[in-house]
Design an enzyme around this catalytic site. Structure first.
Site, mmCIF file in Angstrom:
data_model
loop_
_atom_site.group_PDB
_atom_site.id
_atom_site.type_symbol
_atom_site.label_atom_id
_atom_site.label_comp_id
_atom_site.label_asym_id
_atom_site.label_seq_id
_atom_site.Cartn_x
_atom_site.Cartn_y
_atom_site.Cartn_z
ATOM 1 N N LYS A 1 3.486 -11.863 3.508
ATOM 2 C CA LYS A 1 4.308 -11.855 2.297
ATOM 3 C C LYS A 1 5.155 -13.118 2.208
ATOM 4 O O LYS A 1 5.308 -13.710 1.133
ATOM 5 C CB LYS A 1 5.186 -10.608 2.269
ATOM 6 C CG LYS A 1 4.414 -9.327 2.052
ATOM 7 C CD LYS A 1 5.315 -8.109 2.105
ATOM 8 C CE LYS A 1 4.513 -6.846 1.771
ATOM 9 N NZ LYS A 1 3.324 -6.673 2.618
ATOM 10 N N GLY B 1 0.806 -1.220 0.000
ATOM 11 C CA GLY B 1 0.000 0.000 0.000
ATOM 12 C C GLY B 1 0.834 1.263 0.000
ATOM 13 O O GLY B 1 0.381 2.341 -0.403
ATOM 14 N N LYS C 1 -4.027 -9.103 -0.036
ATOM 15 C CA LYS C 1 -3.391 -8.732 -1.301
ATOM 16 C C LYS C 1 -2.216 -9.637 -1.644
ATOM 17 O O LYS C 1 -1.947 -9.907 -2.825
ATOM 18 C CB LYS C 1 -2.930 -7.273 -1.257
ATOM 19 C CG LYS C 1 -1.772 -6.988 -0.321
ATOM 20 C CD LYS C 1 -1.362 -5.536 -0.348
ATOM 21 C CE LYS C 1 -0.093 -5.276 0.448
ATOM 22 N NZ LYS C 1 -0.156 -5.737 1.850
#
Length: 310
Positions: free
Chosen positions: A262, A9, A204
């Site tokens: 991640k 982001g 995401k």
């Protein structure tokens, strides 16, 4: 190579910055500056986070006293569209008008019976005092969690099953276009075969990993504001990881609220595809590709986790 590149982001809004159009444009322009050389040399699809934009839209929506607040699937579409538009525009400015850059809205399929809907965890929107939160829970069926005496709505983060537009993305990559994904927007399949929006917030990083597998990407790059994955992060003995396998990383403890998703997304891609993924700073994207920066996750390697020199 065919690359899926996921931007955090912070690609459009850095910590502490106001959510203004000019701040977002400047940051998108800088992200495009770093990405453009890679997009010229490779087939690139870009995904991105839109957390700050979604939070702002949610706060505006939840403050309406008459109209119903906007559903989460629509908020995902609005925030993703804003972010994707800016990134696609600035990438085109950097690449030139002879290069095709496509902003594509993506829907991601979730199971409405996913366990995540029974235990929502992702905070969204403003803080409320206890009585107001209780009223909203009764009126709208929202779930809330307490944060230091205040209450905030929490949403489900379900497992992602498939990207509805994956084939269209592949066709655009094959045509030579650079693709910027807007969203993703969570949807469920109806008994009729149609789709319906879902009140959820897709992760995401999991989405980027899923799409990289669906597109048979040669590598997945998860770019953020850290140089690499670090063991004992923030401590005097902190060490930066140069290379590791999924098994090595999964056997090590990392912060579930920041770098953890991640790492898991990178591991899932590598484990499933047999290819490699990398985590690092967007400003180092070319060096990450060449193996000179960031953390590379590989299917197999000899020995223990490889560290960068201190």
């Amino acid at each position: 190579m065919r690359l899926v590149i996921s931007l955090g982001g912070n690609a459009l809004l850095r910590k502490g910055q106001a959510i203004t159009a000019e701040n977002q444009r400047e940051n998108a322009s800088q992200a495009a500056m770093w990405l453009a050389p890679v997009a010229r040399a490779h087939h690139v699809l870009v995904t991105h986070g839109s957390g700050p934009q979604l939070a702002m839209l949610a706060q505006q929506s939840f403050s309406y006293s008459v109209a119903e607040p906007t559903r989460l699937d629509l908020l995902c579409a609005q925030a993703g569209g804003e972010t994707g538009y800016l990134l696609a525009r600035e990438l085109r400015n950097r690449l030139g008008g002879d290069r095709s850059v496509v902003a594509q809205m993506a829907q991601v399929l979730v199971n409405p019976d996913d366990e995540a809907f029974r235990s929502p965890t992702k905070p969204i929107g403003p803080f409320y005092e206890r009585i107001h939160a209780h009223q909203l829970r009764q009126q709208r069926g929202w779930d809330f969690s307490e944060f230091n005496g205040e209450y905030r709505r929490v949403a489900a983060v379900p497992h992602l099953q498939a990207t509805i537009e994956a084939h269209a993305s592949e066709l655009m990559l094959e045509s030579g276009s650079t693709v910027v994904i807007c969203g993703p927007v969570p949807v469920a399949e109806l008994p009729t075969g149609g789709l319906s929006g879902v009140e959820a917030l897709p992760d995401k990083d999991e989405f980027a990993s899923l799409l990289a597998r669906e597109l048979n990407a040669d590598a997945l790059l998860l770019l953020t504001d850290v140089l690499s994955v670090a063991i004992d992060y923030g401590k005097p003995e902190q060490r930066h990881v140069r290379q590791a396998t999924p098994a090595m990383l999964r056997a090590t403890s990392f912060d579930a609220g920041s770098i953890g998703p991640k790492i898991e997304a990178a591991c899932a891609f590598v484990k499933s595809s047999g290819k490699w993924a990398a985590i690092g700073s967007i400003s180092n994207v070319e060096r990450i590709l060449s193996g000179d920066a960031g953390t590379r996750v590989v299917p197999t390697m000899a020995g223990a986790i490889e560290l960068w020199p201190r």
